[in-house]
Design an enzyme around this catalytic site. Structure first.
Site, PDB file in Angstrom:
ATOM      1  N   ASP A   1      -2.846   5.581  -9.243  1.00 25.23           N
ATOM      2  CA  ASP A   1      -4.483   5.726  -9.076  1.00 25.23           C
ATOM      3  C   ASP A   1      -4.766   6.266  -7.812  1.00 25.23           C
ATOM      4  O   ASP A   1      -5.843   5.802  -7.023  1.00 25.23           O
ATOM      5  CB  ASP A   1      -4.831   4.084  -9.227  1.00 25.23           C
ATOM      6  CG  ASP A   1      -4.623   3.420 -10.141  1.00 25.23           C
ATOM      7  OD1 ASP A   1      -4.600   4.192 -11.441  1.00 25.23           O
ATOM      8  OD2 ASP A   1      -4.312   2.303 -10.263  1.00 25.23           O
TER       9      ASP A   1
ATOM     10  N   GLY B   1      -3.887   6.563 -16.301  1.00 26.19           N
ATOM     11  CA  GLY B   1      -5.313   6.906 -16.869  1.00 26.19           C
ATOM     12  C   GLY B   1      -5.764   7.997 -15.938  1.00 26.19           C
ATOM     13  O   GLY B   1      -6.178   7.499 -14.608  1.00 26.19           O
ATOM     14  N   HIS B   2      -5.880   9.027 -16.081  1.00 24.20           N
ATOM     15  CA  HIS B   2      -6.370  10.105 -15.234  1.00 24.20           C
ATOM     16  C   HIS B   2      -7.767  10.481 -15.609  1.00 24.20           C
ATOM     17  O   HIS B   2      -8.058  11.023 -16.255  1.00 24.20           O
ATOM     18  CB  HIS B   2      -5.479  11.291 -15.200  1.00 24.20           C
ATOM     19  CG  HIS B   2      -3.971  11.227 -14.851  1.00 24.20           C
ATOM     20  ND1 HIS B   2      -3.054  12.106 -14.824  1.00 24.20           N
ATOM     21  CD2 HIS B   2      -3.435  10.385 -14.221  1.00 24.20           C
ATOM     22  CE1 HIS B   2      -1.959  11.612 -14.526  1.00 24.20           C
ATOM     23  NE2 HIS B   2      -2.133  10.361 -14.126  1.00 24.20           N
TER      24      HIS B   2
ATOM     25  N   GLN C   1       1.481   7.588 -12.524  1.00 26.73           N
ATOM     26  CA  GLN C   1       1.880   6.419 -11.592  1.00 26.73           C
ATOM     27  C   GLN C   1       2.189   6.941 -10.278  1.00 26.73           C
ATOM     28  O   GLN C   1       1.588   7.944  -9.780  1.00 26.73           O
ATOM     29  CB  GLN C   1       3.054   5.854 -12.415  1.00 26.73           C
ATOM     30  CG  GLN C   1       2.718   4.898 -13.504  1.00 26.73           C
ATOM     31  CD  GLN C   1       2.683   5.691 -14.764  1.00 26.73           C
ATOM     32  OE1 GLN C   1       3.788   6.496 -14.956  1.00 26.73           O
ATOM     33  NE2 GLN C   1       1.827   5.658 -15.451  1.00 26.73           N
TER      34      GLN C   1
ATOM     35  N   LYS D   1      -5.249  11.431  -9.154  1.00 28.58           N
ATOM     36  CA  LYS D   1      -4.451  12.482  -9.482  1.00 28.58           C
ATOM     37  C   LYS D   1      -5.279  13.511 -10.354  1.00 28.58           C
ATOM     38  O   LYS D   1      -5.162  14.701 -10.327  1.00 28.58           O
ATOM     39  CB  LYS D   1      -3.106  12.020 -10.322  1.00 28.58           C
ATOM     40  CG  LYS D   1      -2.199  11.719  -8.862  1.00 28.58           C
ATOM     41  CD  LYS D   1      -0.725  11.442  -9.761  1.00 28.58           C
ATOM     42  CE  LYS D   1      -0.809  10.295 -10.577  1.00 28.58           C
ATOM     43  NZ  LYS D   1      -0.850   8.915  -9.583  1.00 28.58           N
TER      44      LYS D   1
HETATM   45  P1  IMP Z   1       3.762  -0.529 -17.168  1.00 29.10           P
HETATM   46  O1  IMP Z   1       4.272   0.880 -16.691  1.00 29.10           O
HETATM   47  O2  IMP Z   1       2.613  -0.756 -18.274  1.00 29.10           O
HETATM   48  O3  IMP Z   1       5.061  -1.266 -17.727  1.00 29.10           O
HETATM   49  O4  IMP Z   1       3.417  -1.450 -16.101  1.00 29.10           O
HETATM   50  C1  IMP Z   1       4.275  -1.752 -14.869  1.00 29.10           C
HETATM   51  C2  IMP Z   1       3.655  -1.852 -13.749  1.00 29.10           C
HETATM   52  O5  IMP Z   1       3.144  -0.452 -13.337  1.00 29.10           O
HETATM   53  C3  IMP Z   1       2.324  -2.855 -13.646  1.00 29.10           C
HETATM   54  O6  IMP Z   1       1.909  -3.215 -12.314  1.00 29.10           O
HETATM   55  C4  IMP Z   1       1.198  -1.570 -14.010  1.00 29.10           C
HETATM   56  O7  IMP Z   1      -0.018  -2.167 -13.286  1.00 29.10           O
HETATM   57  C5  IMP Z   1       1.560  -0.425 -13.070  1.00 29.10           C
HETATM   58  N1  IMP Z   1       1.219   0.688 -13.937  1.00 29.10           N
HETATM   59  C6  IMP Z   1       1.643   1.604 -14.946  1.00 29.10           C
HETATM   60  N2  IMP Z   1       0.753   2.691 -14.832  1.00 29.10           N
HETATM   61  C7  IMP Z   1       0.153   2.812 -14.014  1.00 29.10           C
HETATM   62  C8  IMP Z   1      -0.888   3.616 -13.557  1.00 29.10           C
HETATM   63  O8  IMP Z   1      -0.992   4.824 -14.039  1.00 29.10           O
HETATM   64  N3  IMP Z   1      -1.713   3.448 -12.298  1.00 29.10           N
HETATM   65  C9  IMP Z   1      -1.528   2.162 -11.710  1.00 29.10           C
HETATM   66  N4  IMP Z   1      -0.588   1.321 -12.075  1.00 29.10           N
HETATM   67  C10 IMP Z   1       0.066   1.707 -13.000  1.00 29.10           C
END
Ligand code: IMP
Length: 429
Positions: A13, A40-41, A225, A16
């Site tokens: 977040d 989520g871009h 991420q 990007k």
């Molecule tokens: P997962 O990737 O859904 O398994 O989540 C694992 C951790 O990564 C959690 O804390 C999510 O909130 C965080 N996370 C996964 N994708 C994103 C992203 O695109 N932005 C921010 N946090 C993310």
């Protein structure tokens, strides 16, 4: 010949979407290499806002090739919806401008179920995932019971592999989590519908990337991420299940590591984190709430409010070293305007000692107290600045301090969500 990888140096977040969009304009290829639709871009183009999840941001520019490479886990149902909703808004998506790796693993309905069941089990293991089935899909890939998009080729293979995967999953659903089990035959019917829609997009994307590299085309690798969520280097277990570090460009996209030429590290002017896990500079007071509201810090994928805090130079420095970042993109500077005194953590304090690195143990990290450098804030709106000289002197000082503390120069500074709200200091392409 030039390529550049864009990586988030914090917890994701960092903004990007906008930066990838800016660089996409001059790129030939835009490649997603890890993660999935947990990303989520958000991109603002003219009066339209797009939130992309699996489709690379390059899709919004005509004449570019967008690639979803093999390191990505793909939820076919969700991807089909994303393609359809973009197409309905006038974005042209064809098998000529979108290539999806036949080696990419599929996120299947049982992965999402397992993710949700684990997160709601009251056993103290909650990670705060996005609930998209990302972890279980990568698990199956590593356990060699996963299904790749190329497996859509044969209904017979699909049935036998889904049966194999469900043997264990159904046992967990029935006996551990008490949720309804799934039938392989029903799932295969659902999967065959995806095949019809996605098959034309499938390709050996590593070959496409390598060919483009050899031809000297401009390639943008779009990380998802952030490094603090890296499964190896982040605050394990409060991480995602892929490597948002640049090492994953090589593996996930199929490029030799020595061929990666530039790395742009995204640094938001403050920090945010969504989900569980230690966050040394978190602000749990009204100021944190204000930053969340001004910065619209709500998840683009799940809508969850993000935890907000001061910029943490200790963890960003670690990310820069892990990824070989050569320049920084400093984003959302405008959010800090008018907040008063600003802080950046330069060190952590743990058991009476100052640390200039992130401790490996997550419990140690949770005990770290930030050591701050404090200095005057900058007044009013900076959103109209188009050069460093347009910024108030305190804002310029803030930028200089980030560059000093992190040890890398800024390539661009974003002062608002619009494309033109950007101070460009270095051109990659
Ligand atoms: P997962 O990737 O859904 O398994 O989540 C694992 C951790 O990564 C959690 O804390 C999510 O909130 C965080 N996370 C996964 N994708 C994103 C992203 O695109 N932005 C921010 N946090 C993310």
């Amino acid at each position: 010949m030039t390529n550049v990888a864009i990586v988030g140096t914090q917890w994701g977040d960092e903004g990007k979407g906008k930066v990838v969009d800016l660089l996409s304009e001059k790129a030939d290829l835009v490649v997603r290499f890890q993660g999935g639709n947990n990303a989520g871009h958000t991109l603002v183009v003219g009066d339209q806002t797009f939130a992309l999840h699996t489709v690379p941001s390059g899709i919004l520019w005509p004449g570019k090739m967008s690639v979803v490479a093999s390191g990505v886990v793909v939820d076919p149902e969700d991807l089909i919806k994303e393609i359809m909703s973009l197409t309905a808004r006038g974005v042209v998506i064809t098998p000529d401008n979108l290539k999806i790796s036949e080696k990419a693993h599929m996120i299947l309905p049982y992965h999402r179920l397992l993710d949700a069941a684990r997160e709601s089990a009251q056993d103290g293991q909650k990670i705060g995932t996005t609930g998209r089935g990302i972890g279980p899909a990568y698990e199956d890939k590593a356990s060699r019971v996963g299904l790749r998009l190329g497996d859509l080729r044969s209904e017979e293979t699909l049935l036998s592999r889904i049966r194999l995967a469900l043997k264990e999953k159904n046992c967990l659903f029935q006996h551990l989590y008490g949720v309804p089990t799934l039938k392989a035959e029903d799932l295969v019917k659902r999967v065959m519908v995806w095949r019809e829609k996605l098959w034309p997009f499938l390709a050996n994307t590593a070959l496409i990337v390598q060919k483009a590299q050899k031809a000297g085309q401009k390639i943008l690798f779009e990380g998802a991420q952030g490094v603090q969520l890296d499964i190896d280097h982040g605050s394990y277990p409060y991480v995602t299940s892929s490597n948002p570090t640049t090492g994953a460009v090589a593996v996930g996209a199929g490029l030799a590591p020595r061929d990666l030429e530039n790395v742009l590290g995204l640094v938001k002017a403050y920090s945010s984190r969504v989900g569980e896990g230690p966050f040394p500079t978190e602000l749990t007071d009204d100021l944190g709430q204000r930053i969340r509201e001004i910065g619209h810090e709500f998840g683009a994928t799940t809508g969850r409010p993000r935890r907000c805090g001061w910029l943490d130079a200790v963890s960003v420095r670690q990310a820069v070293d892990l990824c070989g970042v050569d320049r920084l993109a400093i984003t959302k500077l405008d959010v800090l305007a008018g907040l008063g005194e600003l802080k950046i953590a330069t060190h952590y304090e743990l058991n009476g000692h100052w640390l200039d690195y992130v401790p490996a143990d997550c419990q140690d990290l949770a005990k770290c107290r930030p050591v701050y450098k404090t200095f005057p804030g900058f007044p009013a709106n900076v959103g109209s600045a188009r050069s460093l000289e347009d910024l108030p002197k305190e804002a310029r000082r803030y930028i200089e301090l980030i560059e000093e503390l992190i040890g890398r120069p800024a390539a661009l500074i974003s002062v608002g969500p619009e494309r033109e709200q950007t101070i460009i200091l270095h051109e990659y392409f």
